[in-house]
Enzyme design. Sequence first.
Site, PDB file in Angstrom:
ATOM      1  N   CYS A  84      36.314  32.915  60.468  1.00  0.00           N
ATOM      2  CA  CYS A  84      35.240  33.926  60.380  1.00  0.00           C
ATOM      3  C   CYS A  84      35.000  35.022  61.656  1.00  0.00           C
ATOM      4  O   CYS A  84      34.601  36.053  61.426  1.00  0.00           O
ATOM      5  CB  CYS A  84      33.806  33.178  60.556  1.00  0.00           C
ATOM      6  N   CYS A 139      29.027  25.597  58.541  1.00  0.00           N
ATOM      7  CA  CYS A 139      27.669  26.064  58.262  1.00  0.00           C
ATOM      8  C   CYS A 139      27.548  26.271  56.630  1.00  0.00           C
ATOM      9  O   CYS A 139      26.454  26.241  56.225  1.00  0.00           O
ATOM     10  CB  CYS A 139      27.576  27.628  58.805  1.00  0.00           C
TER      11      CYS A 139
END
Lengths: 362, 401
Positions: A101, A194
């Site tokens: 990410c 997440c």
Amino acid sequence: MRVLAAMSGGVDSAVAAARARDAGHDVTGVHLALARNPQTFRTGARGCCTLEDSRDARRAADVIGIPFYVWDMAEEFHDSVVDDFVNEYAAGRTPNPCLRCNEKIKFAAVLDRAVALGFDAVVTGHHARLGADGLLRRSVDLAKDQSYVLAVLTRAQLDRAIFPLGDSTKERVRAEAAERGLAVADKPDSHDICFIADGDTRGFLESRLGSAPGDIVDGRTGERLGTHNGAYGFTVGQRKGLDLRVPAADGRPRYVLSITPVTNTVTVGPREDLEVDVVTADRPIWHGPAESVTCEVQLRAHGEVVPAAVAVSPDALVATLASPMRGVAAGQAIVAYRPDPEGDIVLGSATITAGSRVSSHA
Amino acid sequence: MTGGRPKLEAMAYLDHAATTPMLPAALDAYVAAARELGNPSSLHAAGRGARRLVEESRERIAAALGARPSEVIFTGGGTEADNLAVKGIFWARRDADQRLRRVVASAVEHHAVLDAVDWLGRHEGADTALQPVDAAGRVDPEAFAELVRAHGAEIAVVSVQWANNEVGTVQPVAELAALAAAAGIPFHTDAVQAVGQVPVDFAASGAAALTLTGHKVGGPVGVGALLLGRDVTCTPLLHGGGQERDVRSGTLDTPGVVAFATAVEAAVAGRDEHVSRVAALRDDLVERVCAAIPDAIYNGDPADRLPGNAHFSFPGCEGDALLLLLDAQGIYCSTGSACSAGVAQPSHVLLAMGADDPRARSSLRFSLGHDSTKADVDALLAALPGAVERARRAGAWKTPR
């Protein structure tokens, strides 16, 4: 500078944005909407990008006194991080989605868009130091240090990054959030992955990759010890969840030694067979001065470090470890640090492709 | 520039379709009424005083819009009025005749109508059908007549907006309402954007129900009305005291209602002057935008549209990037409807008009109102070309890496 503060709705990014503003920057807050179907509320420490997180980020921006927007990065995140995560597991590797990410979203898609829109840098709440010398160092808070997942950033990416929290402990950040009147001061830390809100990684992978039964075999004898529902559900070094019917001859626990997607086989063995002392890796990002250096390496997030001799070429990195390490999984990053009293300095990183045992067992 | 409330003089407010500044007269009327005590449902002198203010307001709104006072149902705003009309008329009609299960709305309705229709489909067994629109966003009366001929005996309620909130296209409401009325079908129209911008006469329109709201006409947020024909049965959404004709319950917001009526009256009375002034400003804006950005696409109907509406697609740009760049320079506009998380979605209105996803995402709405000036247009034109150029450079961010 005109800077863009990525605001997750958590305490770290809120304080980072506030510090950037105090430092005299013209700060704009952006919350990244990464989930395709955001849930309304956060459940405990898991998940992210809920509407509640978006609201928390907005309220923090209000209190700090900066403009605030939501950027929809769900497609980019899904393509570059979630799909990559699934594909890596399917290939028998163990990916780190936070690292990906940072590499593909926060300091690529977001940074590129920010620069194009006239911003000079991206501010995040990562716990790492990036000072005037341009060197990336560990946070003073070693328990919260995130330099491992930032080591993948190139020089160009680091030149446009600001990490205002590296000199503070998490405790200090929370206290400062409270002093600043930020409601997220006591919001729980986020953990786990997440985009897997219930924390069930194996279930998530099974829903994406389907059930693929295969064998679990003994690494020394080749004996078939049991079956599994998908080799992607295992990570090198894993002990729990093997569910073997045949006990080991010596009664000692067995560990996942390797995953072979081609034959859909999980190989297990005793703890000592996990030990490797040479680690090879590809896609190096190297900031260090020389092609060969003696330093320390870290082989997984929050893992311990070991002294090593590291040789780097444009396409590969080979680390010879001073002492054997266990649980070295392909797909994880190897990050090289130079010990320094001002915070260990990141020399570079690469993606682990294999580990091997060269020296004989003690 | 901060996240706080911006100073009025420092900005160019080009978002009147989202909300309008309150007219000074409406604000004064609000404050004066808010100083008074009394629940309009109370029987004593204080209550009667409040009731008088409410009823006078009802009469003023009715007079301004060609309705009878008894046809004005005060609500908490446009969304409630839309939900009340769509769901309430559906429920009442279906309960009277089980064959009436079909709900028809145009594909470019506001979400207050679209989502109510969708809910009826998912929870009440309604057959829902969205009427397509042409490239200008207009419902074709011929196609609508065809639908009524084929399914008129099943249609419980029809909802077609008077004018579109995004692209400003004005619908042939009277024509559509007449077709519905001839088949005995109640016709609802969301006129939130139309009141004060185009002539709106409830009786003459032939509609059975009409939605309006305060904050689009210089009144307060949180108060609106459904004009509901006296012969139209409608099942309540909110149950309680039955204050509004037993169709809507809840203590009436006296100051809000008074300010709402003041604003509606002023908007309707001043419409001709407003239209000629604002349309001239808007035409100037459109001409200059098209000159400065030659490949800009002017969306909607070039002629038959709301006087304050200018809606463009800027090829190669993301609307939200443009918005950010203009916002930073004190110029306030809109990309369309935003969802609750603040994520800009491609406009369903543009998509229904046949635009592709990139064009829908590249759109921006500038909406002028009673306080707009040439200086606002000048400020926009000073900032827009640079913003478009910059947003174009950022546009490549969506391409796969």
